[in-house]
Design an enzyme around this catalytic site. Structure first.
Site, PDB file in Angstrom:
ATOM      1  N   HIS A  38       0.761  -1.249   0.000  1.00  0.00           N
ATOM      2  CA  HIS A  38       0.000   0.000   0.000  1.00  0.00           C
ATOM      3  C   HIS A  38       0.792   1.299   0.000  1.00  0.00           C
ATOM      4  O   HIS A  38       0.164   2.360   0.002  1.00  0.00           O
ATOM      5  CB  HIS A  38      -0.951   0.013   1.203  1.00  0.00           C
ATOM      6  CG  HIS A  38      -1.948  -1.091   1.178  1.00  0.00           C
ATOM      7  ND1 HIS A  38      -2.947  -1.182   0.228  1.00  0.00           N
ATOM      8  CD2 HIS A  38      -2.078  -2.189   1.970  1.00  0.00           C
ATOM      9  CE1 HIS A  38      -3.665  -2.273   0.448  1.00  0.00           C
ATOM     10  NE2 HIS A  38      -3.157  -2.902   1.500  1.00  0.00           N
ATOM     11  N   LYS A  67      -5.873  -9.467  -7.914  1.00  0.00           N
ATOM     12  CA  LYS A  67      -6.583  -8.722  -6.879  1.00  0.00           C
ATOM     13  C   LYS A  67      -7.485  -7.712  -7.574  1.00  0.00           C
ATOM     14  O   LYS A  67      -7.059  -7.016  -8.489  1.00  0.00           O
ATOM     15  CB  LYS A  67      -5.581  -8.025  -5.955  1.00  0.00           C
ATOM     16  CG  LYS A  67      -6.213  -7.413  -4.722  1.00  0.00           C
ATOM     17  CD  LYS A  67      -5.165  -6.944  -3.731  1.00  0.00           C
ATOM     18  CE  LYS A  67      -5.834  -6.397  -2.477  1.00  0.00           C
ATOM     19  NZ  LYS A  67      -4.831  -5.912  -1.518  1.00  0.00           N
ATOM     20  N   GLU A  68      -8.745  -7.635  -7.158  1.00  0.00           N
ATOM     21  CA  GLU A  68      -9.724  -6.761  -7.810  1.00  0.00           C
ATOM     22  C   GLU A  68      -9.366  -5.284  -7.674  1.00  0.00           C
ATOM     23  O   GLU A  68      -9.423  -4.535  -8.638  1.00  0.00           O
ATOM     24  CB  GLU A  68     -11.120  -6.998  -7.223  1.00  0.00           C
ATOM     25  CG  GLU A  68     -11.694  -8.371  -7.499  1.00  0.00           C
ATOM     26  CD  GLU A  68     -12.145  -8.547  -8.930  1.00  0.00           C
ATOM     27  OE1 GLU A  68     -12.561  -7.551  -9.557  1.00  0.00           O
ATOM     28  OE2 GLU A  68     -12.066  -9.682  -9.424  1.00  0.00           O
ATOM     29  N   VAL A  69      -9.025  -4.858  -6.462  1.00  0.00           N
ATOM     30  CA  VAL A  69      -8.723  -3.450  -6.187  1.00  0.00           C
ATOM     31  C   VAL A  69      -7.591  -3.387  -5.171  1.00  0.00           C
ATOM     32  O   VAL A  69      -7.579  -4.155  -4.208  1.00  0.00           O
ATOM     33  CB  VAL A  69      -9.956  -2.712  -5.606  1.00  0.00           C
ATOM     34  CG1 VAL A  69      -9.611  -1.269  -5.265  1.00  0.00           C
ATOM     35  CG2 VAL A  69     -11.140  -2.760  -6.552  1.00  0.00           C
ATOM     36  N   ASN A  70      -6.658  -2.484  -5.399  1.00  0.00           N
ATOM     37  CA  ASN A  70      -5.605  -2.234  -4.418  1.00  0.00           C
ATOM     38  C   ASN A  70      -5.318  -0.738  -4.396  1.00  0.00           C
ATOM     39  O   ASN A  70      -5.238  -0.099  -5.437  1.00  0.00           O
ATOM     40  CB  ASN A  70      -4.329  -3.002  -4.752  1.00  0.00           C
ATOM     41  CG  ASN A  70      -3.359  -2.992  -3.594  1.00  0.00           C
ATOM     42  OD1 ASN A  70      -3.607  -3.611  -2.570  1.00  0.00           O
ATOM     43  ND2 ASN A  70      -2.263  -2.273  -3.740  1.00  0.00           N
ATOM     44  N   THR A  71      -5.164  -0.198  -3.200  1.00  0.00           N
ATOM     45  CA  THR A  71      -4.897   1.228  -3.036  1.00  0.00           C
ATOM     46  C   THR A  71      -3.463   1.445  -2.593  1.00  0.00           C
ATOM     47  O   THR A  71      -2.990   0.794  -1.662  1.00  0.00           O
ATOM     48  CB  THR A  71      -5.857   1.835  -1.991  1.00  0.00           C
ATOM     49  OG1 THR A  71      -7.202   1.597  -2.418  1.00  0.00           O
ATOM     50  CG2 THR A  71      -5.626   3.334  -1.842  1.00  0.00           C
ATOM     51  N   HIS A 142      -2.138  -2.302   8.427  1.00  0.00           N
ATOM     52  CA  HIS A 142      -3.290  -2.664   7.592  1.00  0.00           C
ATOM     53  C   HIS A 142      -3.927  -1.391   7.048  1.00  0.00           C
ATOM     54  O   HIS A 142      -4.146  -0.434   7.791  1.00  0.00           O
ATOM     55  CB  HIS A 142      -4.311  -3.444   8.431  1.00  0.00           C
ATOM     56  CG  HIS A 142      -5.616  -3.673   7.743  1.00  0.00           C
ATOM     57  ND1 HIS A 142      -5.771  -4.586   6.716  1.00  0.00           N
ATOM     58  CD2 HIS A 142      -6.826  -3.094   7.923  1.00  0.00           C
ATOM     59  CE1 HIS A 142      -7.035  -4.549   6.307  1.00  0.00           C
ATOM     60  NE2 HIS A 142      -7.691  -3.657   7.015  1.00  0.00           N
TER      61      HIS A 142
END
EC number: 3.1.27.-
Length: 149
Positions: A38, A67-71, A142
């Site tokens: 992240h 992975k569908e979405v990661n920021t 996290h």
């Protein structure tokens, strides 16, 4: 073994159990995983594909599913860490979550095609938002969410 030798051995073991970052090894592992997943100051909307592939970010840590979405937080680790060391506000519904007092630039990488690494293709979108992270002591471990204000 004398009392001084015992004390020295205990202190040596205690020091060995702490990482170079000054936290227990398990927290260090989670912090480093958080950074990999992240935090990257050099990411742009155009580099999501490359960064996701190079960092091998997948749906599950041991799998190959995209992975569908990661920021990604467009900052360095020390800047993000300030959220846990006075630059964030503890969330009332979860004592381990802190919202940053200031906004961060984030890049959200959303899957546009592909199913398995390394064939995942992402579209990047830049935005500015406050971030909510879980802190273990002074260490973010996290990414919970971003909040547009």
């Amino acid at each position: 073994m004398g009392i001084h030798q015992c004390t020295a051995v205990v202190l040596l073991l205690l020091c060995a159990s702490l990482s170079t970052y000054g936290q227990p090894a398990e927290i260090r592992r989670r912090y480093e995983h958080f950074l990999t997943q992240h935090v990257y100051g050099g990411i742009t909307e155009q580099t999501c594909d490359r960064v996701m592939r190079q960092r091998r970010i997948t749906r599950f840590p041991t799998g190959n599913d995209c992975k569908e979405v990661n920021t990604f937080i467009q900052a360095n680790g020390n800047h993000v860490r300030t959220v846990c060391t006075g630059g964030g506000t503890r969330q009332t519904d979860n004592r381990d979550l802190y919202m940053s007092n200031n906004q961060f630039t984030v890049i959200t990488c959303t899957l546009r095609s592909g199913e398995r690494h390394p064939n995942c293709r992402y579209r990047g979108k830049e935005s500015s938002r406050k971030i909510v992270v879980a802190c273990e002591g002074e260490w973010p471990t996290h990414y919970e969410k971003g909040v547009i204000v």
